[in-house]
Enzyme design. Structure first.
Site, PDB file in Angstrom:
ATOM      1  N   TYR A  27      29.808  52.290  45.403  1.00  0.00           N
ATOM      2  CA  TYR A  27      31.188  52.658  45.764  1.00  0.00           C
ATOM      3  C   TYR A  27      31.403  52.433  47.259  1.00  0.00           C
ATOM      4  O   TYR A  27      30.522  52.734  48.069  1.00  0.00           O
ATOM      5  CB  TYR A  27      31.452  54.133  45.442  1.00  0.00           C
ATOM      6  CG  TYR A  27      32.206  54.334  44.154  1.00  0.00           C
ATOM      7  CD1 TYR A  27      33.445  53.731  43.963  1.00  0.00           C
ATOM      8  CD2 TYR A  27      31.694  55.131  43.141  1.00  0.00           C
ATOM      9  CE1 TYR A  27      34.142  53.907  42.784  1.00  0.00           C
ATOM     10  CE2 TYR A  27      32.395  55.309  41.953  1.00  0.00           C
ATOM     11  CZ  TYR A  27      33.627  54.698  41.784  1.00  0.00           C
ATOM     12  OH  TYR A  27      34.323  54.870  40.622  1.00  0.00           O
ATOM     13  N   GLU A  76      34.875  52.896  49.039  1.00  0.00           N
ATOM     14  CA  GLU A  76      36.271  53.104  49.451  1.00  0.00           C
ATOM     15  C   GLU A  76      36.429  52.933  50.959  1.00  0.00           C
ATOM     16  O   GLU A  76      35.609  53.439  51.734  1.00  0.00           O
ATOM     17  CB  GLU A  76      36.741  54.513  49.071  1.00  0.00           C
ATOM     18  CG  GLU A  76      37.235  54.619  47.646  1.00  0.00           C
ATOM     19  CD  GLU A  76      36.138  55.006  46.673  1.00  0.00           C
ATOM     20  OE1 GLU A  76      34.960  54.760  47.000  1.00  0.00           O
ATOM     21  OE2 GLU A  76      36.462  55.540  45.599  1.00  0.00           O
ATOM     22  N   ASP A 117      53.211  33.599  46.246  1.00  0.00           N
ATOM     23  CA  ASP A 117      52.189  33.867  45.232  1.00  0.00           C
ATOM     24  C   ASP A 117      51.576  32.515  44.882  1.00  0.00           C
ATOM     25  O   ASP A 117      52.169  31.718  44.150  1.00  0.00           O
ATOM     26  CB  ASP A 117      52.835  34.523  44.006  1.00  0.00           C
ATOM     27  CG  ASP A 117      51.812  34.828  42.913  1.00  0.00           C
ATOM     28  OD1 ASP A 117      50.710  34.237  42.946  1.00  0.00           O
ATOM     29  OD2 ASP A 117      52.117  35.640  42.027  1.00  0.00           O
ATOM     30  N   THR A 155      45.189  34.980  43.114  1.00  0.00           N
ATOM     31  CA  THR A 155      43.968  35.288  42.376  1.00  0.00           C
ATOM     32  C   THR A 155      42.895  34.341  42.898  1.00  0.00           C
ATOM     33  O   THR A 155      43.187  33.376  43.615  1.00  0.00           O
ATOM     34  CB  THR A 155      44.156  35.088  40.860  1.00  0.00           C
ATOM     35  OG1 THR A 155      44.769  33.822  40.642  1.00  0.00           O
ATOM     36  CG2 THR A 155      45.008  36.184  40.256  1.00  0.00           C
ATOM     37  N   LYS A 187      41.453  30.758  39.570  1.00  0.00           N
ATOM     38  CA  LYS A 187      42.158  29.632  38.930  1.00  0.00           C
ATOM     39  C   LYS A 187      41.663  28.351  39.602  1.00  0.00           C
ATOM     40  O   LYS A 187      40.492  28.031  39.477  1.00  0.00           O
ATOM     41  CB  LYS A 187      43.667  29.841  39.020  1.00  0.00           C
ATOM     42  CG  LYS A 187      44.113  31.114  38.263  1.00  0.00           C
ATOM     43  CD  LYS A 187      45.616  31.270  38.239  1.00  0.00           C
ATOM     44  CE  LYS A 187      46.058  32.429  37.365  1.00  0.00           C
ATOM     45  NZ  LYS A 187      46.245  33.696  38.104  1.00  0.00           N
ATOM     46  N   ARG A 191      36.890  36.469  38.787  1.00  0.00           N
ATOM     47  CA  ARG A 191      38.194  37.092  38.556  1.00  0.00           C
ATOM     48  C   ARG A 191      38.427  38.132  39.630  1.00  0.00           C
ATOM     49  O   ARG A 191      37.694  39.115  39.714  1.00  0.00           O
ATOM     50  CB  ARG A 191      38.240  37.720  37.172  1.00  0.00           C
ATOM     51  CG  ARG A 191      37.938  36.693  36.117  1.00  0.00           C
ATOM     52  CD  ARG A 191      38.504  36.969  34.819  1.00  0.00           C
ATOM     53  NE  ARG A 191      39.923  37.089  34.810  1.00  0.00           N
ATOM     54  CZ  ARG A 191      40.691  36.374  34.012  1.00  0.00           C
ATOM     55  NH1 ARG A 191      40.183  35.436  33.264  1.00  0.00           N
ATOM     56  NH2 ARG A 191      41.982  36.591  33.992  1.00  0.00           N
TER      57      ARG A 191
HETATM   58  N1  DSN Z   1      47.806  34.771  33.221  1.00  0.00           N
HETATM   59  C1  DSN Z   1      48.028  33.885  34.339  1.00  0.00           C
HETATM   60  C2  DSN Z   1      48.437  32.530  33.900  1.00  0.00           C
HETATM   61  O1  DSN Z   1      47.986  32.107  32.850  1.00  0.00           O
HETATM   62  O2  DSN Z   1      49.187  31.845  34.590  1.00  0.00           O
HETATM   63  C3  DSN Z   1      48.990  34.438  35.312  1.00  0.00           C
HETATM   64  O3  DSN Z   1      48.737  35.768  35.571  1.00  0.00           O
END
Ligand code: DSN
Length: 421
Positions: free
Chosen positions: A56, A58, A202, A228, A231, A237
């Site tokens: 942990y 924090e 974003d 994120t 991707k 993740r």
């Molecule tokens: N689930 C993602 C996507 O497939 O674009 C976005 O959060």
């Protein structure tokens, strides 16, 4: 077989080990074209599967609420420094658990309930957390949406400006999940400045393209950038927020203690590794190859009569309107999955069908590019997709099985991180 090996798991919990092995094989044999997915490296997976899970932490490096941070602090600091160097930003927070909490942190940092937010409509390529009525961001804030033009499938920035001037939102969001075209961050920044709004970019889908120089960066234009990490960026993740220095404290406070408890230190280590990988010259090639593959595939699909929203792509993503193909997006996606081609059904702008049974499919090239496929294979991929749709319309199950076999045969020659034969 999964790599790293599941030796202990296979003994202690064979049921879970077998399911993970089955998923590993599935990922090896499928042409994975969900635009938001990828194959993370074995090194990233190793970093994520460690004793860092036990800790942990924090707070932030040097200012924690628990003892024993001698090694966690340098891990998080390395991730932060690598993010700053890779994206050329002055502040980075690597603690958000994923994209939705990262986005929510921006609302918490800058808005009060009821404040107005302007973003791309979900049906035109936005995201649930950009003010959809089913999301807390739509329930607690007042969304107004811009979209694409029916004739071009592209955003008209003059109309975005007109809407911003009429609505005076407090937050403007640029970016989304089904946008096949380059996002004009300087134009968004000029509009945000004119109306006194905070600009959030974003970049979840395109972070890896930006890191690799294959899409213009919002850094220097947007006040805050959320992304994120799993991707096109090809990490574990997780998520990050980057901010102009004057917003650093507000963003950090919103993430912790505003929204979250202890950061997931194992993920932080994986993010640090992925950022290191993304700073290597090979990643630049990877990012450009993703786009080259998507454009080659878009051209081959167009030749076969597929109707691409906006007529093509500038990035990793292709959105197809199947209205001219005698099949809806959902049955098409299911047939393609049976034929070894994994993607998702998706609404298209101005869709006349329901979100759970829409007219389109969305696909992307990040994962197949990681496997090593190039423009040379894209006409074959388009052919398989065309044949699959034709087989699905005729209920030809044998045809789908034949294509799945051909996909398997092709992919056997392309290594997959996380898999050894
Ligand atoms: N689930 C993602 C996507 O497939 O674009 C976005 O959060």
């Amino acid at each position: 077989m999964h790599e790293p090996k599941l030796t202990h798991l296979a003994t202690e919990d064979p049921a879970i080990a077998e399911l993970i092995e089955a998923e590993t094989t599935r990922q090896f044999e499928k042409l994975r074209m969900i635009a938001s997915e990828n194959y993370t490296s074995t090194a990233v997976m190793e970093a994520c599967g460690t004793v860092l899970n036990n800790k942990y932490s924090e707070g932030y490096a040097g200012k924690r609420y628990y003892e024993g941070q001698q090694f966690i602090d340098p891990i998080e600091s390395l991730a932060v420094e690598r993010a700053k160097a890779l994206f050329g930003t002055e502040h980075a927070n690597v603690q958000p658990y994923s994209g939705s909490p990262a986005n929510l942190a921006i609302y918490l940092a800058f808005l009060q309930p009821g404040d107005k937010v302007m973003s791309m409509a979900l049906a035109h390529g936005g995201h649930l957390t950009h003010g959809s009525p089913v999301s807390v961001t739509g329930k607690w804030f007042k969304p107004v949406h811009y979209g694409v033009e029916a004739e071009t499938g592209r955003v008209d920035m003059d109309k975005v400006r007109e809407l911003a001037l009429a609505e005076r939102p407090k937050l403007i969001i640029a970016g989304g999940t089904a946008i096949p075209r380059t996002i004009d961050f300087p134009a968004f920044a000029a509009i945000a400045r004119e109306v006194g709004a905070i600009l959030m970019a974003d970049i979840a889908h395109i972070a890896g393209l930006i890191a690799g120089g294959a899409h213009p960066s919002p850094v220097g234009f947007a006040d805050v950038v959320t992304t994120t990490t799993h991707k096109t960026l090809r990490g574990p993740r997780g998520a990050m927020i980057m901010a102009k220095p004057e917003h650093a404290t507000a963003v950090d406070k919103a993430v912790f203690p505003g929204l979250q408890g202890g950061p997931h230190n194992h993920t932080t280590a994986g993010i640090a590794v992925a950022l290191h990988e993304a700073s290597q010259p090979a990643f630049k090639e990877y990012a450009h190859q993703i786009v080259a593959n998507a454009q080659a595939l878009a051209a081959a699909l167009t030749e076969r009569g597929f109707n691409l929203v906006s007529g093509g792509t500038d990035n990793h993503l292709i959105l197809i309107d199947l209205s001219n193909k005698e099949i809806g997006g959902k049955p098409a996606a299911k047939a393609l999955d049976a034929a070894g081609i994994e993607l998702n059904f998706n609404g298209v702008p101005f869709d006349t069908r329901r979100p759970l049974d829409p007219s389109g499919i969305r696909l992307g090239t990040p994962a197949l590019t990681t496997r090593g496929l190039t423009e040379a294979q894209m006409p074959q991929v388009a052919q398989w997709m065309d044949e699959t749709i034709a087989a699905a319309v005729k209920d030809d199950t044998a045809g789908l099985e034949r294509i799945a076999g051909e996909v398997r045969d092709l992919l056997a020659a392309y290594p997959m991180p996380g898999f050894v034969a």
